[in-house]
Design an enzyme around this catalytic site. Structure first.
Site, PDB file in Angstrom:
ATOM      1  N   LYS A  52       0.686  -1.168   0.555  1.00 22.36           N
ATOM      2  CA  LYS A  52      -0.038  -0.295   0.110  1.00 22.36           C
ATOM      3  C   LYS A  52       0.965   1.062   0.264  1.00 22.36           C
ATOM      4  CE  LYS A  52      -3.989  -2.039   2.056  1.00 22.36           C
ATOM      5  NZ  LYS A  52      -4.482  -3.033   3.373  1.00 22.36           N
ATOM      6  N   GLN A  96      -5.101  -1.466   9.772  1.00 26.13           N
ATOM      7  CA  GLN A  96      -4.769  -3.330   9.074  1.00 26.13           C
ATOM      8  C   GLN A  96      -5.127  -3.739   9.544  1.00 26.13           C
ATOM      9  OE1 GLN A  96      -3.241  -3.305   5.638  1.00 26.13           O
ATOM     10  NE2 GLN A  96      -3.636  -5.381   5.473  1.00 26.13           N
ATOM     11  N   ASP A 119     -11.071   2.859   3.858  1.00 21.75           N
ATOM     12  CA  ASP A 119     -11.664   1.403   3.510  1.00 21.75           C
ATOM     13  C   ASP A 119     -12.677   0.801   3.188  1.00 21.75           C
ATOM     14  OD1 ASP A 119      -9.280  -0.701   4.129  1.00 21.75           O
ATOM     15  OD2 ASP A 119      -9.366  -0.693   5.948  1.00 21.75           O
TER      16      ASP A 119
END
Ligand code: GUN
Length: 292
Positions: A52, A96, A119
């Protein structure tokens, strides 16, 4: 049979994002900034977060990686989330997953300001998705939609079977495929571990999206001739011949299923690369303050 090249599409989308960022910056605008919180040292999470950060660089974004050891307290983590919510320089951020068991993932997700939730996990974004309002869409399903769009795969009126009902793939995928849009307009069935006649459901699918995390679950006899098969599986199966010690394995038995398909995604190189690109697209939206 057409092999869907997620790697090539993802490179193309990153180029498009980078061009838009260059344009924004040339006009005196702010470079989008993504922050990522990583707790502990899980191998998969380390790999994903590194990818990422790398993708941010390619897209011309600023990125910040914030690390904690796995003994970080829930309160400490929530305090960082609130700090990022209030930080005007950070456009969007992710925490995460998975988190260590002593930390409530749901509490963390709900503490993130939905306007920075790139997200798309916050209930406000999930709810907005379900009623077709502007929102951040979960990365993997959004990446699949992008592949269907770019390959001009006709989904209208088709029977779409989704295997798996997770909050981050199966459920949002169903919402997207049923919405009145292109791609979309499909008749959607979601199958899971308690589904009866799962094999028959699969056999009737024009579009089969396998996202249950069971390596090689979908066999040739479960797939209709000419079906579109999207493989979301990324299980690490031990493989002594690989330098990494594992082989990334999809939910579809590719070799026997592929000859029956009109389109199919490989693993790796199909859905995987698109997932990170979707996060980049959401970060660009965040930079433009498009979701509010
Ligand atoms: N863990 C596995 N996939 C994801 C994802 O898309 N976002 C976050 N934050 N964690 C994950």
């Amino acid at each position: 049979m057409t092999l869907i090249d997620g790697k090539a599409v993802s490179e193309q989308v990153k180029k498009e994002i980078a061009a838009e960022v260059a344009d924004i910056v040339a006009k005196g605008g702010k470079r989008p900034h993504l922050a990522a919180i990583l707790v502990g040292h899980d191998g998969g999470s380390e790999t994903y977060v590194a990818a990422k950060v790398k993708a941010c660089e390619v897209c011309g974004f600023k990125s910040t990686l914030i690390r904690y050891e796995s003994d970080v307290t829930e309160e400490e983590l929530l305090a960082k989330v609130r700090e990022l919510n209030a930080d005007a320089d950070v456009d969007g951020f992710i925490v995460q997953l998975p988190l260590p068991p002593h930390i409530s993932e749901q509490k963390v997700i709900e503490t993130i300001d939905y306007r920075k939730d790139v997200d798309g996990f916050h209930p406000i974004n999930v709810g907005r998705l379900s009623i077709g309002l502007p929102c951040y869409i979960s990365a993997t399903p959004n990446g699949i939609m992008e592949l269907l769009r770019r390959y001009q795969i006709d989904t209208r009126g088709k029977k779409c079977v989704i295997l798996g009902r997770s909050n981050i793939v199966g459920k949002p995928m169903a919402m997207l495929m049923m919405q009145k849009a292109v791609p979309g307009d499909a008749t959607v069935t979601v199958c899971h571990s308690r589904s009866k006649d799962l094999v028959r459901e699969c056999q009737e699918a024009d579009i089969l999206i396998a996202a249950m995390g069971q390596p090689n679950f979908v066999k040739a006899d479960m797939v209709k001739e000419g079906a579109v098969v999207i493989d979301v599986g990324t299980t690490r199966v031990p493989d002594a011949f690989k330098k990494s010690g594992f082989k990334l394995t999809g939910d579809v038995k590719f070799d026997e299923v592929a000859p029956k398909c009109s389109y199919i995604t490989p693993v790796p190189g199909g859905v995987g690369p698109m997932t990170i690109v979707s996060l980049m697209k959401n970060t660009l939206l965040a930079g433009k303050k498009a979701i509010y």
